[in-house]
Design a protein around this motif. Sequence first.
Motif, PDB file in Angstrom:
ATOM      1  N   THR A 207      33.303 -36.097  11.410  1.00 50.73           N
ATOM      2  CA  THR A 207      33.968 -36.842  10.345  1.00 50.73           C
ATOM      3  C   THR A 207      33.170 -38.125  10.096  1.00 50.73           C
ATOM      4  O   THR A 207      32.154 -38.365  10.742  1.00 50.73           O
ATOM      5  CB  THR A 207      35.415 -37.195  10.723  1.00 50.73           C
ATOM      6  OG1 THR A 207      35.417 -38.088  11.850  1.00 50.73           O
ATOM      7  CG2 THR A 207      36.212 -35.946  11.077  1.00 50.73           C
ATOM      8  N   ALA A 208      33.640 -38.948   9.177  1.00 47.37           N
ATOM      9  CA  ALA A 208      32.971 -40.217   8.886  1.00 47.37           C
ATOM     10  C   ALA A 208      34.018 -41.314   8.736  1.00 47.37           C
ATOM     11  O   ALA A 208      35.116 -41.084   8.212  1.00 47.37           O
ATOM     12  CB  ALA A 208      32.130 -40.110   7.630  1.00 47.37           C
ATOM     13  N   ASP A 209      33.691 -42.490   9.203  1.00 45.63           N
ATOM     14  CA  ASP A 209      34.584 -43.638   9.128  1.00 45.63           C
ATOM     15  C   ASP A 209      34.181 -44.523   7.950  1.00 45.63           C
ATOM     16  O   ASP A 209      33.020 -44.867   7.783  1.00 45.63           O
ATOM     17  CB  ASP A 209      34.504 -44.429  10.439  1.00 45.63           C
ATOM     18  CG  ASP A 209      35.493 -45.579  10.479  1.00 45.63           C
ATOM     19  OD1 ASP A 209      36.513 -45.502   9.771  1.00 45.63           O
ATOM     20  OD2 ASP A 209      35.246 -46.546  11.217  1.00 45.63           O
ATOM     21  N   GLY A 210      35.147 -44.954   7.169  1.00 48.93           N
ATOM     22  CA  GLY A 210      34.841 -45.829   6.036  1.00 48.93           C
ATOM     23  C   GLY A 210      35.533 -45.341   4.786  1.00 48.93           C
ATOM     24  O   GLY A 210      36.418 -44.496   4.840  1.00 48.93           O
ATOM     25  N   VAL A 211      35.186 -45.900   3.686  1.00 46.28           N
ATOM     26  CA  VAL A 211      33.983 -46.643   3.332  1.00 46.28           C
ATOM     27  C   VAL A 211      34.093 -48.101   3.783  1.00 46.28           C
ATOM     28  O   VAL A 211      35.109 -48.752   3.551  1.00 46.28           O
ATOM     29  CB  VAL A 211      33.741 -46.589   1.813  1.00 46.28           C
ATOM     30  CG1 VAL A 211      32.587 -47.440   1.387  1.00 46.28           C
ATOM     31  CG2 VAL A 211      33.563 -45.146   1.362  1.00 46.28           C
ATOM     32  N   TYR A 212      32.996 -48.614   4.420  1.00 46.04           N
ATOM     33  CA  TYR A 212      32.856 -50.027   4.737  1.00 46.04           C
ATOM     34  C   TYR A 212      32.051 -50.697   3.625  1.00 46.04           C
ATOM     35  O   TYR A 212      31.085 -50.135   3.126  1.00 46.04           O
ATOM     36  CB  TYR A 212      32.094 -50.221   6.043  1.00 46.04           C
ATOM     37  CG  TYR A 212      32.847 -49.889   7.301  1.00 46.04           C
ATOM     38  CD1 TYR A 212      33.546 -50.867   7.992  1.00 46.04           C
ATOM     39  CD2 TYR A 212      32.823 -48.594   7.824  1.00 46.04           C
ATOM     40  CE1 TYR A 212      34.218 -50.574   9.172  1.00 46.04           C
ATOM     41  CE2 TYR A 212      33.490 -48.292   8.992  1.00 46.04           C
ATOM     42  CZ  TYR A 212      34.190 -49.281   9.667  1.00 46.04           C
ATOM     43  OH  TYR A 212      34.856 -48.989  10.828  1.00 46.04           O
ATOM     44  N   THR A 213      32.454 -51.896   3.257  1.00 45.33           N
ATOM     45  CA  THR A 213      31.642 -52.728   2.365  1.00 45.33           C
ATOM     46  C   THR A 213      31.409 -54.050   3.077  1.00 45.33           C
ATOM     47  O   THR A 213      32.371 -54.764   3.404  1.00 45.33           O
ATOM     48  CB  THR A 213      32.338 -52.967   1.017  1.00 45.33           C
ATOM     49  OG1 THR A 213      32.538 -51.703   0.363  1.00 45.33           O
ATOM     50  CG2 THR A 213      31.482 -53.855   0.124  1.00 45.33           C
ATOM     51  N   VAL A 214      30.141 -54.364   3.352  1.00 41.45           N
ATOM     52  CA  VAL A 214      29.801 -55.570   4.106  1.00 41.45           C
ATOM     53  C   VAL A 214      28.851 -56.438   3.288  1.00 41.45           C
ATOM     54  O   VAL A 214      28.175 -55.954   2.374  1.00 41.45           O
ATOM     55  CB  VAL A 214      29.160 -55.220   5.469  1.00 41.45           C
ATOM     56  CG1 VAL A 214      30.067 -54.324   6.285  1.00 41.45           C
ATOM     57  CG2 VAL A 214      27.786 -54.551   5.278  1.00 41.45           C
ATOM     58  N   PHE A 215      28.803 -57.713   3.634  1.00 45.93           N
ATOM     59  CA  PHE A 215      27.898 -58.626   2.939  1.00 45.93           C
ATOM     60  C   PHE A 215      26.471 -58.443   3.461  1.00 45.93           C
ATOM     61  O   PHE A 215      26.259 -58.300   4.661  1.00 45.93           O
ATOM     62  CB  PHE A 215      28.348 -60.070   3.134  1.00 45.93           C
ATOM     63  CG  PHE A 215      29.650 -60.386   2.449  1.00 45.93           C
ATOM     64  CD1 PHE A 215      29.697 -60.552   1.079  1.00 45.93           C
ATOM     65  CD2 PHE A 215      30.823 -60.500   3.174  1.00 45.93           C
ATOM     66  CE1 PHE A 215      30.892 -60.829   0.427  1.00 45.93           C
ATOM     67  CE2 PHE A 215      32.022 -60.773   2.548  1.00 45.93           C
ATOM     68  CZ  PHE A 215      32.063 -60.936   1.163  1.00 45.93           C
TER      69      PHE A 215
END
Length: 288
Positions: A207-215
Amino acid sequence: MGCDRNCGLIAGAVIGAVLAVFGGILMPVGDMLIERTIKKEVVLEEGTIAYQNWVKTGTEVYRQFWIYDVQNPQEVVTNSSKIKVKQRGPYTYRVRYLAKRNITHDPENHTVSFLQPNEAIFEPSLSAGTENDTWTVLNLAVAAAPHLYPNTFVQVVLNSLIKKSKSSMFQKRTVKELLWGYKDPFLSLVPYPISTTVGVFFPYNNTADGVYTVFSGKDNINQVAIIDTYKGKKNLSYWPSYCDMINGTDAASFPPFVEKTRVLRFFSSDICRKTCVYFTSSFSTFKS
């Protein structure tokens, strides 16, 4: 002879003074050049050193689990006795070794979005046993059913299915089954289209974790890798007030120039909340 000696002393003093002046000038210049290079190379954009290590970390990350083995299951079920447990473990898995996927850059907001693939590899050398170690643990499906379906009639039906499947409040499961999933005999009898696989971390592998949005840190180096949103949200809606906020990094990296007095905050999706670490002391892992 005396003149030669005096001349040598004077020349040495002059050279020393000149070197001291140059040192006083070059040291701050050198520090400035080093700081500028660091600020350039830690930005999360293609071509920087930090970006390469961020996409796929070169540091090995491990996750350890301890299992509570119930020693008196029959007494608890029959007499409502106080439960007795023994801690088993650790069972160690290597995680976060796969490269981030679906990386998207937003140059206007100076952010990077990505998915973190989930995969866990068992590490026998760092574990107290094998994945096939079997312990007596709580039956997750049986324990959860009355709370998910409080209706009296539904509970009567569920109790009949529990007895028919020969399930109980406690069960024997391997470490691998308990953590990553197993087909539950009780749920397999439920006449509704529900998932029959149960596990503390199911689903995890593949599986995949996220979506992450980071600076990215392009406009503010102190924001490098700090999470802006997780699955499009800045809050989790699970916890009251400040605890519900999503802040810090994903623990894979942190902004540069970290001092010992600084609190490092990071978000863990496994426990659905942020946490933090404090510096307490230095130690060495070197062995002669």
